[in-house]
Motif scaffolding. Structure first.
Motif, PDB file in Angstrom:
ATOM      1  N   LYS A  16     -19.476 -80.458 -82.524  1.00  0.00           N
ATOM      2  CA  LYS A  16     -18.135 -80.546 -83.092  1.00  0.00           C
ATOM      3  C   LYS A  16     -17.815 -80.855 -84.485  1.00  0.00           C
ATOM      4  N   VAL A  17     -19.112 -80.770 -85.216  1.00  0.00           N
ATOM      5  CA  VAL A  17     -19.193 -80.903 -86.578  1.00  0.00           C
ATOM      6  C   VAL A  17     -20.955 -80.212 -86.996  1.00  0.00           C
ATOM      7  N   PRO A  18     -20.356 -79.371 -87.978  1.00  0.00           N
ATOM      8  CA  PRO A  18     -21.029 -78.425 -88.629  1.00  0.00           C
ATOM      9  C   PRO A  18     -22.631 -78.911 -88.076  1.00  0.00           C
ATOM     10  N   TRP A  19     -23.313 -77.566 -88.741  1.00  0.00           N
ATOM     11  CA  TRP A  19     -25.361 -77.982 -88.140  1.00  0.00           C
ATOM     12  C   TRP A  19     -26.128 -78.742 -89.271  1.00  0.00           C
ATOM     13  N   LYS A  20     -25.583 -78.843 -90.143  1.00  0.00           N
ATOM     14  CA  LYS A  20     -26.151 -79.417 -91.614  1.00  0.00           C
ATOM     15  C   LYS A  20     -25.056 -80.662 -91.459  1.00  0.00           C
ATOM     16  N   ALA A 240     -33.689 -87.996 -83.480  1.00  0.00           N
ATOM     17  CA  ALA A 240     -33.895 -86.702 -83.752  1.00  0.00           C
ATOM     18  C   ALA A 240     -32.958 -85.630 -83.403  1.00  0.00           C
ATOM     19  N   PRO A 241     -32.054 -84.672 -83.806  1.00  0.00           N
ATOM     20  CA  PRO A 241     -33.325 -83.692 -85.367  1.00  0.00           C
ATOM     21  C   PRO A 241     -33.031 -84.783 -87.026  1.00  0.00           C
ATOM     22  N   SER A 242     -32.045 -85.387 -86.944  1.00  0.00           N
ATOM     23  CA  SER A 242     -31.744 -86.240 -88.036  1.00  0.00           C
ATOM     24  C   SER A 242     -33.079 -86.733 -88.485  1.00  0.00           C
ATOM     25  N   ALA A 243     -34.238 -86.891 -88.220  1.00  0.00           N
ATOM     26  CA  ALA A 243     -35.445 -86.985 -88.949  1.00  0.00           C
ATOM     27  C   ALA A 243     -36.417 -87.302 -88.304  1.00  0.00           C
ATOM     28  N   ASP A 244     -37.482 -86.507 -88.687  1.00  0.00           N
ATOM     29  CA  ASP A 244     -38.872 -86.406 -88.620  1.00  0.00           C
ATOM     30  C   ASP A 244     -39.622 -87.345 -87.135  1.00  0.00           C
ATOM     31  N   PRO A 245     -41.009 -86.944 -86.157  1.00  0.00           N
ATOM     32  CA  PRO A 245     -41.386 -88.382 -85.925  1.00  0.00           C
ATOM     33  C   PRO A 245     -42.335 -88.112 -86.047  1.00  0.00           C
TER      34      PRO A 245
END
Length: 284
Positions: A16-20, A240-245
């Motif tokens: 529902k929200v934009p990818w960015k 993730a995907p909002s952080a780099d593992p």
């Protein structure tokens, strides 16, 4: 073994929200964009390779049914990832009483598809975690030996109801379901770190997942209790995907916790809390 115990691999057409906004400013956008096909579906082999490259051995994939906030991350969208790499991936179920009725029947359906835990997202679903409508799901988890993950703290997505993220509300659940294993997702992020840590340190069956929290700031967030004590009840996750593992794993190792406690935080605690991580996924 390293476990990323908090990951959202959404189908982009159902967000529902934009990818960015979904991936956020800290997410490795280029790496994750390469993991999707032209229809917005995740490419299982590429997602698996991303986590393998970061050194992650097990991944808990969260589904979520939150039409008020982020949209749909269905359990059916997770199944191809498990089919492609059954050693690495496990699924976490989600129920929302505004969508699912009866919740216990939907939970059974998702558990029978191989889910190894239940995630409740009060802030996105718009329902308090101690609402009686969720009690049949908690009862089923206790009956089937399944851990429950509950989002704590606020959310910056539109449509979220921050007050439902107060960890104190879970005191009722702990009272009414003794023996239920609870994981407080995001460790009380934002304005309730102390409440979340207090519950984890005083209740044997309560744990914190630190997904979405910058590892270098964890000692500050939990300074009052001593982070070494809190870390013993923490489970690693990246959101993730909002952080780099890979980056977050390296940052955890730099906290100076010692080898044993670091290994427990990065994987050992998750293996203790989630029995399904050690077993091959099964589907009824």
């Amino acid at each position: 073994m390293i476990v990323d115990a908090h990951v959202h691999v959404a189908h982009l057409e159902r967000l529902k929200v934009p990818w960015k906004q979904w991936i956020g400013p800290a997410g490795p956008e280029e790496a994750w964009s390469a993991c999707y096909d032209s229809d917005g579906a995740a490419i299982p082999e590429k997602v698996s390779a991303l986590f393998a490259g970061a050194g992650v051995d097990r991944v808990l994939l969260f589904c979520e049914y939150s039409p008020k906030a982020t949209g749909w991350q269905t359990i059916e969208d997770m199944l191809p990832l498990v089919d492609a790499d059954a050693e690495r991936f496990r699924i976490v179920a989600n129920v929302n009483p505004h969508v699912h009725h009866p919740v216990a029947a939907e939970l059974d359906r998702q558990l029978d598809l191989g889910a190894v835990a239940l995630k409740v997202h009060p802030v996105h679903a718009g329902i308090a975690p101690n609402d009686a409508q969720l009690y049949p799901a908690y009862a089923r988890c206790l009956e089937r030996g399944v851990p429950v993950i509950v989002h704590t703290g606020p959310s910056n997505f539109p449509g979220a109801t921050a007050r439902h993220g107060d960890p104190v509300l879970l005191d009722d659940v702990l009272r009414d379901f003794p023996g239920l294993r609870l994981v407080l997702a995001h460790g009380g992020r934002g304005w309730s770190y102390e409440a979340a840590a207090s519950l984890a340190l005083t209740r044997e069956d309560v744990w914190l997942d630190v997904a979405g929290l910058p590892p270098r700031k964890l000692p500050v967030y939990y300074e009052r209790f001593g982070f070494d004590r809190v870390a013993a009840k923490c489970i690693f996750g990246t959101d993730a995907p909002s952080a780099d593992p890979a980056r977050n794993i390296a940052a955890i190792r730099e906290l100076g916790l010692g080898d044993d406690l670091t290994d427990r935080l990065l994987g050992g605690n998750a293996l203790a809390v989630y029995p399904g991580l050690a077993e091959p996924p099964t589907r009824v």
